[in-house]
Scaffold this motif. Sequence first.
Motif, mmCIF file in Angstrom:
data_model
loop_
_atom_site.group_PDB
_atom_site.id
_atom_site.type_symbol
_atom_site.label_atom_id
_atom_site.label_comp_id
_atom_site.label_asym_id
_atom_site.label_seq_id
_atom_site.Cartn_x
_atom_site.Cartn_y
_atom_site.Cartn_z
ATOM 1 N N ASN A 212 0.812 -1.219 0.000
ATOM 2 C CA ASN A 212 0.000 0.000 0.000
ATOM 3 C C ASN A 212 0.846 1.270 0.000
ATOM 4 O O ASN A 212 0.449 2.282 -0.585
ATOM 5 N N ARG A 213 2.004 1.234 0.637
ATOM 6 C CA ARG A 213 2.857 2.432 0.651
ATOM 7 C C ARG A 213 3.392 2.721 -0.746
ATOM 8 O O ARG A 213 3.654 3.882 -1.096
ATOM 9 N N SER A 216 0.400 4.426 -2.875
ATOM 10 C CA SER A 216 0.299 5.868 -2.609
ATOM 11 C C SER A 216 1.563 6.599 -3.026
ATOM 12 O O SER A 216 1.512 7.741 -3.495
ATOM 13 N N SER A 219 1.820 7.819 -6.570
ATOM 14 C CA SER A 219 0.716 8.679 -6.997
ATOM 15 C C SER A 219 0.808 10.070 -6.391
ATOM 16 O O SER A 219 1.292 10.252 -5.271
ATOM 17 N N THR A 222 -4.448 10.058 -3.810
ATOM 18 C CA THR A 222 -5.096 8.764 -3.608
ATOM 19 C C THR A 222 -6.574 8.978 -3.343
ATOM 20 O O THR A 222 -6.943 9.772 -2.475
ATOM 21 N N THR A 236 -3.674 2.776 3.106
ATOM 22 C CA THR A 236 -3.136 3.487 1.944
ATOM 23 C C THR A 236 -3.321 4.989 2.095
ATOM 24 O O THR A 236 -2.419 5.772 1.778
ATOM 25 N N ALA A 237 -4.490 5.403 2.600
ATOM 26 C CA ALA A 237 -4.745 6.832 2.815
ATOM 27 C C ALA A 237 -3.772 7.398 3.851
ATOM 28 O O ALA A 237 -3.261 8.517 3.688
ATOM 29 N N TYR A 239 -0.756 6.312 4.511
ATOM 30 C CA TYR A 239 0.552 6.437 3.852
ATOM 31 C C TYR A 239 0.589 7.692 2.979
ATOM 32 O O TYR A 239 1.590 8.418 2.957
ATOM 33 N N ALA A 240 -0.489 7.931 2.243
ATOM 34 C CA ALA A 240 -0.534 9.108 1.370
ATOM 35 C C ALA A 240 -0.351 10.387 2.177
ATOM 36 O O ALA A 240 0.385 11.300 1.767
ATOM 37 N N ARG A 245 0.936 13.538 0.165
ATOM 38 C CA ARG A 245 0.104 13.465 -1.031
ATOM 39 C C ARG A 245 -1.354 13.760 -0.668
ATOM 40 O O ARG A 245 -1.778 13.582 0.478
ATOM 41 N N VAL A 247 -5.372 13.306 -0.415
ATOM 42 C CA VAL A 247 -6.297 12.193 -0.205
ATOM 43 C C VAL A 247 -7.701 12.652 -0.566
ATOM 44 O O VAL A 247 -8.173 13.694 -0.099
#
Length: 381
Positions: A212-213, A216, A219, A222, A236-237, A239-240, A245, A247
Motif C-alpha cells: 500500500n505504501r 500511494s 501517486s 489517492t 493506503t490513505a 501512507y498518502a 500526497r 487524499v
Amino acid sequence: MMEYWVWLSSLSISPRNRIKLLNCFKDPKNIWEASKADLQELDFISEATVNRIIDKKHKDKVSGYIKSITELGLEIITIEDDKYPCYLKSIYDPPVVLYVKGTIVPDENAIAIVGSRNATFYGNEIAEEFSFRLACMGIAIVSGMARGIDSSAHKGALKARGRTIAVLGCGHDIVYPAENKKLMEEISNNGAVISEFLPGTQPIAMNFPLRNRIISGLSIGTMIVEAAEKSGSLITAEYAIEQGREVFAVPGNINSINSRGTNKLIKDGAKITTCIEDILEELNIYNINAGLAGKNNYDERKENKENRGLFDKTSIKGLSPEELQIVELLMYEPTHIDILVNKTGYSIERINTVMTMLELKGIVEQLPGKIFKIKNAFQFI
C-alpha cells in the motif's frame, strides 16, 4: 552487479533499513562483502539482522531468483536507475528494487484509486467511471489488483485505453486473486504490474501494508471509493498523508458499512470527491500526457454534461419517452423493479415490457432479484 541488488531485496529486513544500508555502504556489492564487524558497528540493525546479511545460504539463492525473474520476463529497476519512478523515490522508505512486467514512465502523474474488496454496485461503477475519465486525461491509474474497487479502477483505465499500474503484495508468478489472471495480462500490456517481492513470495497479510505504501507513493493523490472503518484502503490513505500526497474520498450512505471509512476520512480532512473536477482542480492537472486533444475532449464532455443534465439524452437514439425515463432513473444506482414502479407510476406489466426492450437494445441488464442497472454507463459520459 544486478545480483547484488536482487540479494539485497531478498533480505528479511525493513525497507527503511535497506535504504540506510545503502547510504552507509554506497553500493549493494559493498554490503554483500561487508564483514560481521563492519555490520555490528551499525546502530540501526540487530544482531539477528547482521547474521542474516552474512549468511551464505541467502547468497546462494540469488542465481535461482535471477533465473525465475528471467523466465517471467521481468525487468529489474533499482533505486539508482533513471527509470525508477520519481514520486516513489521521494518517500521515506522506497523499495530498493522494483520487479516490473510492462513499462514504467519515471515522471508520470498518477492517481491511486482503491477501496473495498466487497464493493457495492455503486462503488464499482464509481471507481470505473472516475478511472475511465482520469485515464482519458492522460493520468495513469494505480491500484492493487484486488477484488472489488481495485479491479474496477484498472478496468476503467483499460476501457479508456489509458495506462494503469498494479502493485502486487506477492511475486509475479502468483496471480492474486486467481480470477484476475486476464486482467493482470491486460495491465502489463497497457502499463505495468510491479512488485518489490521476488517470484515465489506468497500473498501473506504482512505484505499488503508494504504494498500500500507503494500504491500511494507512486501517486500524486489517492482516492478512496469505499472502505470499512478498518481496512487496507485506510492504510493506503494514511501512507498518502505521511508522504505529503492528497487524499480524496467519495462520500457514501451513512448507514453502509462500506462508507464508514470514507465518510470518516472526509470528517478528518480528506477532499470530498463527487466528480472528476474535484480531483483535477485540487491538483491542477487538467492536461498532462493526453495532449491538447485530451484536454479539449474533456472540456467538451464537461460542457455537455452541464448543458444536458446528468447524462446526454441526445446520444441515445430510438428510445421512447418511457424508456428514457427509466434510463435516467437507473443512472443513479441499480434499482429494484418495485421502486421503478413507484417512481414512474407505471404498472409492473408496463415496466416489464419497457425493461425487455431496453435489454434487447443492450442498454440495461437484469441482476438477481429483479434489480436492473445500466449495462454500460460510459455510453452516457
